[in-house]
Write an enzyme that holds these catalytic residues in place. Structure first.
Site, short mmCIF file in Angstrom:
data_model
loop_
_atom_site.label_atom_id
_atom_site.label_comp_id
_atom_site.label_asym_id
_atom_site.label_seq_id
_atom_site.Cartn_x
_atom_site.Cartn_y
_atom_site.Cartn_z
N GLY A 77 0.82 -1.21 0.00
CA GLY A 77 0.00 0.00 0.00
C GLY A 77 0.85 1.25 0.00
N ASN A 104 -4.34 3.04 -3.62
CA ASN A 104 -5.53 3.23 -2.79
C ASN A 104 -6.34 1.94 -2.73
OD1 ASN A 104 -8.03 4.15 -1.66
ND2 ASN A 104 -7.25 6.22 -2.06
N HIS A 135 -4.34 16.07 1.82
CA HIS A 135 -3.97 15.05 2.82
C HIS A 135 -3.39 15.73 4.05
CE1 HIS A 135 -4.19 12.22 -0.60
NE2 HIS A 135 -4.37 11.29 0.32
N LYS A 139 2.01 13.52 5.43
CA LYS A 139 2.18 12.69 4.21
C LYS A 139 3.48 13.05 3.50
CE LYS A 139 -0.17 11.08 0.04
NZ LYS A 139 0.21 9.68 0.23
N THR A 146 -2.92 8.32 -5.44
CA THR A 146 -4.31 8.25 -5.93
C THR A 146 -4.56 9.32 -6.98
OG1 THR A 146 -4.99 7.37 -3.80
CG2 THR A 146 -6.73 8.28 -5.20
N1 LIG Z 1 -2.62 2.21 -0.73
C1 LIG Z 1 -3.43 2.72 0.20
O1 LIG Z 1 -4.65 2.44 0.25
C2 LIG Z 1 -2.86 3.65 1.24
C3 LIG Z 1 -3.65 4.15 2.28
C4 LIG Z 1 -3.03 4.91 3.27
C5 LIG Z 1 -1.67 5.18 3.21
N2 LIG Z 1 -0.95 4.70 2.17
C6 LIG Z 1 0.50 4.86 2.09
O2 LIG Z 1 1.05 3.97 3.04
C7 LIG Z 1 2.26 4.52 3.57
C8 LIG Z 1 2.14 4.60 5.08
O3 LIG Z 1 1.15 5.54 5.43
P1 LIG Z 1 0.79 5.87 6.94
O4 LIG Z 1 -0.13 7.01 6.88
O5 LIG Z 1 0.40 4.63 7.66
O6 LIG Z 1 2.23 6.37 7.45
P2 LIG Z 1 2.84 6.45 8.92
O7 LIG Z 1 1.76 6.61 9.94
O8 LIG Z 1 3.93 7.48 8.85
O9 LIG Z 1 3.49 5.00 9.11
C9 LIG Z 1 4.66 4.60 8.47
C10 LIG Z 1 5.29 3.49 9.30
O10 LIG Z 1 6.36 2.90 8.59
C11 LIG Z 1 7.21 2.36 9.56
N3 LIG Z 1 8.53 2.06 9.00
C12 LIG Z 1 9.47 2.90 8.54
N4 LIG Z 1 10.54 2.21 8.11
C13 LIG Z 1 10.24 0.89 8.30
C14 LIG Z 1 10.94 -0.32 8.07
N5 LIG Z 1 12.18 -0.34 7.53
N6 LIG Z 1 10.33 -1.49 8.39
C15 LIG Z 1 9.08 -1.53 8.92
N7 LIG Z 1 8.38 -0.40 9.18
C16 LIG Z 1 8.97 0.79 8.87
C17 LIG Z 1 7.29 3.42 10.64
O11 LIG Z 1 7.67 2.79 11.80
P3 LIG Z 1 8.08 3.55 13.15
O12 LIG Z 1 6.79 4.06 13.70
O13 LIG Z 1 8.65 2.45 13.96
O14 LIG Z 1 9.05 4.63 12.76
C18 LIG Z 1 5.85 3.96 10.63
O15 LIG Z 1 5.10 3.35 11.66
C19 LIG Z 1 2.44 5.87 2.84
O16 LIG Z 1 3.25 5.69 1.71
C20 LIG Z 1 1.03 6.23 2.41
O17 LIG Z 1 0.99 7.08 1.27
C21 LIG Z 1 -1.52 3.95 1.19
#
Ligand SMILES: NC(=O)c1ccc[n+]([C@@H]2O[C@H](COP(=O)([O-])OP(=O)(O)OC[C@H]3O[C@@H](n4cnc5c(N)ncnc54)[C@H](OP(=O)(O)O)[C@@H]3O)[C@@H](O)[C@H]2O)c1
Length: 228
Positions: A77, A104, A135, A139, A146
């Site tokens: 994702g 998304n 957003h 972000k 999307t």
């Molecule tokens: N496709 C979809 O439907 C969709 C929906 C929502 C979001 N997204 C995308 O998904 C991504 C995450 O979004 P989010 O809002 O959840 O971000 P977020 O709250 O910033 O979470 C990112 C997480 O990644 C972890 N991380 C960083 N490096 C890592 C590693 N090497 N191994 C394992 N975990 C690691 C971090 O861990 P720590 O907390 O330990 O630092 C953090 O908890 C973004 O790229 C966003 O655009 C996609």
């Protein structure tokens, strides 16, 4: 299924919650447990059926390489790595694993893509168009994956001379709002999708993992969500 969720952030933590509700066995690795892909060695992945990644644009590609090289299925994702897509498709084909990606995972946004595809006909009738996305301030990538997907489907179905311009806003804790505005000299069409929570993304990702269990190859969620 035995699922490994990468990322304990806003979306990853919800994915783990939804997967547990759907009776899967869950392991979670955040940045601390997974430096330099430490949680993704073939031994660590031996009993895992699929890995789900919601991490960062900077870490996701090494994660994908480690999981696919270990011969495991993966659902991604994380956005902001489109420049590596073609190479990853080749890697997945080479290893014969299963893979689902989308910017998304919400069913509503995928329906919205169909609406945008239909509305793109306006561009053949003297309309101009723009895409706006909003957003939360944390972000990391802009424009959103999307918004880029909306731009692609409009380009595919109406072939405008230039891709629609995307304008990005980062404000407060907006989960994800996407608008397409089509304008002629006589009227204006507004299309809008407004995510109320991250739950739709998490459900789509877990259900994609279930769907992928008996499949191989690289799949775009927009082509498979109707089968879930
Ligand atoms: N496709 C979809 O439907 C969709 C929906 C929502 C979001 N997204 C995308 O998904 C991504 C995450 O979004 P989010 O809002 O959840 O971000 P977020 O709250 O910033 O979470 C990112 C997480 O990644 C972890 N991380 C960083 N490096 C890592 C590693 N090497 N191994 C394992 N975990 C690691 C971090 O861990 P720590 O907390 O330990 O630092 C953090 O908890 C973004 O790229 C966003 O655009 C996609």
């Amino acid at each position: 299924m035995r699922l490994l969720v990468l990322g304990r952030g806003k979306t990853g933590s919800l994915v783990a919650e939804v997967a547990a509700e759907r009776k899967h066995h869950i392991e979670v690795a955040g940045a601390t447990e997974n430096p330099a892909c430490a949680a993704l060695t073939p031994e660590k992945l031996r009993d895992i059926d699929a890995v789900i990644d919601f991490t960062t644009p900077h870490t996701v590609v090494p994660h994908i390489e480690a999981v696919v090289n270990a011969g495991k299925n993966m659902i991604v994702g994380t956005t902001g790595w489109d420049q590596d897509l073609d190479r990853i498709k080749t890697l997945v084909a080479h290893h014969g694993t299963g893979f689902v990606y989308t910017a998304n995972f919400s069913v509503g946004v995928n329906l919205f893509l169909d609406v945008a595809r239909a509305a793109a006909a306006a561009l053949r009738h003297d309309y101009s168009g723009q895409i706006f996305e909003r957003h939360h301030v944390q972000k990391k990538d802009a424009p959103s994956g999307t918004a880029i997907a909306i731009q692609h489907v409009i380009r595919e179905s109406s072939a405008p001379a230039e891709a629609l311009q995307i304008t990005s806003f980062r404000e407060g804790d907006v989960v994800g709002l996407h608008e397409v505005v089509l304008e002629s000299g006589h009227d204006r069409i507004y299309l809008c999708h407004d995510a109320k929570s991250r739950r739709g993304f998490a459900e789509g990702a877990v259900r994609a993992a279930e769907w992928l269990a008996s499949k191989k190859g690289f799949h775009d969620f927009k082509d498979i969500w109707r089968e879930l």
